[in-house]
Design a protein around this motif. Structure first.
Motif, PDB file in Angstrom:
ATOM      1  N   ASP A 124      -3.939   8.988   3.922  1.00 10.53           N
ATOM      2  CA  ASP A 124      -2.708   9.774   3.766  1.00 10.53           C
ATOM      3  C   ASP A 124      -3.017  11.255   3.628  1.00 10.53           C
TER       4      ASP A 124
ATOM      5  N   HIS B 296       1.218   4.150   5.475  1.00  5.94           N
ATOM      6  CA  HIS B 296       0.038   4.948   5.183  1.00  5.94           C
ATOM      7  C   HIS B 296      -0.755   5.160   6.466  1.00  5.94           C
TER       8      HIS B 296
ATOM      9  N   ASN C  20       2.123  -2.620   1.839  1.00  8.04           N
ATOM     10  CA  ASN C  20       1.332  -2.347   0.647  1.00  8.04           C
ATOM     11  C   ASN C  20       0.732  -3.645   0.118  1.00  8.04           C
TER      12      ASN C  20
END
Length: 551
Positions: free
Chosen positions: A86, A107, A126
């Motif tokens: 990121d 990301h 995630n």
């Protein structure tokens, strides 16, 4: 007194609002006032309990919505690559990034290492609470670092790499990246060949591929080739046909067979295959030097008809060479090269082989020595310091002729003598026809080889009789010249001596004038129509094992 209902309702609502507002104000104050002690500080770095326990690393984090965390574990091959997560540098691989499970599920990962292409990925999920997701980057070198060499038997096969045409074998692909490639070969009359290979910086990256005929000849037999120990190279009719043990389908007729294995003496024989015959050769290889002794096995068994060379003359070489020269003139160089490499073409012959060389010494075609194609063979010398192809090139420039030379395809310590007839050079190419005499070349010591080309005058009274010297006139019609006599193979040494003399001199093989043995000679450059020839006499070479011609 009359009561106004409307007014009573309004007063009731005002009282209710006045009672509720303090509660709302208290709740709002709790949601916006933050105690400084409640602000989270840097994440702790607990000691790892084992390989599977994630190690939190500093890096970008999401707003702590819900508070549950997971991890991304990022690895690479090779390791030690820089990781950008990121937009933030989090260190080198292997690396671990802590992520809030309820944060934004998007990301970007970028893995970089000097000398390799950057590796990037976009992530759309995630890790769950307490979960570790693994990400692995296989890095590819930035630049190509090697070459890939593909040769085939027969040559002239169409070469495709990953489905893209790259020309005809033999072929060298320069500046190719490391990795896996699909190599495909195809040639009319042969089974297609395809395989995945790996190009590596630590290997030679050279592949020799034997194509199998698509259909067996109308009259053919089979030959089972075995050796003890196994894994030896099979050279059949001067073409590499793989390793022992192997069964080959051969057309009816005569064939030559050589079996080579490092650390062992070369095994050679000739045979005749008849139609529908099932022949078998089992060769017990004899170790050389300190090679391990193989287990005791029966004496080699040859189940095939022997071949004879009766009736062969140098005229046959001349006839075949003229035929090749005429074909070159009729069909052009490219088609002619393909025809020379065609084992079943018009120029194929069970006892003779055709070779084509460019004027600069580059070998263009030679079915017997295909691994040397596109190499300047004159830059290589044999065991006696004689450059391969040099005398052949010189005699072609002088109008053609016959000569003895070392077999380029023979890698043994003693070599093998070829009788070669060379056509006059035309269109910048040299066409030669050769016949193997199956005889080792005479071996000369380095001291005598150096003395041959020495500038000092050889004095027979004070110098070892291992060298003889003669100054001769170079006129082609000089009948009394000692090198103008015909030996038992119908060959004279004078043409090759003249060719070398007029081209500045050099080493060559000749028939010794005083006898009939092949020997090494050095010819000086021409001066006033003369040249000096020095050759090694019988006392200066290994004649007991390496005599070529017996008087």
């Amino acid at each position: 007194m009359r009561v106004d209902i409307h007014n009573i309702i309004c007063i009731f609502l005002m009282v209710m609002v006045a009672c509720i507002m303090p509660c709302i104000a208290d709740e709002e104050n709790e949601s916006i006032i933050i105690d400084p002690e409640d602000i989270p500080g840097p994440f702790p770095f607990p000691e790892p309990a084992g390989d599977d326990t994630p190690i939190p690393m500093p890096g970008p984090v999401d707003i702590p919505i819900g508070g549950d965390t997971g991890w991304y574990k990022i690895t690479s091959n090779p390791s030690g690559a820089q990781v950008i997560f990121d937009g933030s540098d989090i260190g080198t691989t292997p690396a671990i990034v802590e992520i809030f499970s309820t944060g934004t599920p998007y990301h970007t990962v970028r893995v970089e290492k000097t000398g390799y292409e950057p590796w990037t990925r976009e992530l759309s999920n995630n890790p769950g609470s307490g979960e570790t997701l693994k990400i692995h980057a296989n890095l590819v070198p930035v630049s190509c670092c090697t070459s890939l060499r593909i040769t085939s038997a027969p040559s002239g096969a169409m070469l495709s790499i990953n489905g893209v045409f790259h020309g005809y074998t033999p072929k060298t692909i320069d500046n190719i990246r490391y990795g896996s490639y699909q190599i495909s070969l195809s040639r009319e009359g042969y089974e297609p060949w395809s395989r995945y290979i790996r190009v590596s910086p630590d290997e030679e990256n050279s592949y020799y591929i034997v194509l199998e005929p698509m259909f067996a000849p109308i009259t053919s037999g089979t030959l089972m080739v075995e050796s003890y120990p196994e894994g030896a190279d099979i050279i059949l009719d001067r073409t590499n046909r793989g390793k022992t043990p192997r069964t080959l389908t051969l057309p009816e007729g005569s064939h030559s067979l050589t079996i080579n294995l490092p650390g062992y003496q070369q095994y050679s024989t000739s045979l005749f295959i008849r139609d529908k015959e099932q022949a078998r050769i089992s060769a017990q290889l004899i170790p050389t030097g300190n090679a391990p002794v193989p287990p005791v096995t029966p004496v080699p068994v040859i189940v095939a008809s022997p071949v004879t060379s009766a009736g062969f003359t140098p005229d046959d070489l001349v006839t075949q060479g003229v035929k090749a020269a005429e074909m070159h003139e009729q069909i052009g160089l490219s088609a002619f090269i393909s025809e020379v490499n065609n084992p079943s073409g018009e120029l194929s012959h069970q006892n003779m082989s055709i070779s084509v060389m460019a004027e600069n010494g580059t070998l263009l075609a030679d079915p017997a020595s295909s691994i040397w194609v596109n190499e300047n063979i004159t830059s290589y010398a044999d065991q006696n310091s004689v450059p391969y192809g040099n005398a052949r090139l010189m005699i072609a420039k002088s109008g053609g002729g016959a000569l003895y030379e070392n077999d380029l395809s023979n890698t043994t310590s003693t070599g093998n003598v070829l009788l070669t007839v060379v056509q006059p050079i035309k269109d910048d190419i040299v066409i030669s026809t050769s016949y193997s005499l199956n005889t080792p070349i005479p071996l000369i010591t380095s001291e005598i080889i150096e003395l041959l080309s020495s500038e000092e005058i050889i004095n027979q009274d004070s110098v070892d009789l291992s060298i003889h010297e003669e100054t001769i006139l170079l006129e082609p019609n000089e009948g009394q010249n000692i090198f103008n006599q015909t030996d038992v193979h119908g060959t004279r040494s004078l043409p090759v001596i003249q060719a070398l003399a007029f081209q500045g001199g050099g080493y060559c093989y000749i028939s010794e004038p005083s006898g009939a043995d092949l020997t090494l000679a050095y010819v000086t450059g021409e001066k006033d129509g003369q040249a000096t020839v020095r050759w090694v006499t019988k006392s200066g070479r290994e004649t007991t094992k390496h005599e070529l011609i017996h008087s």
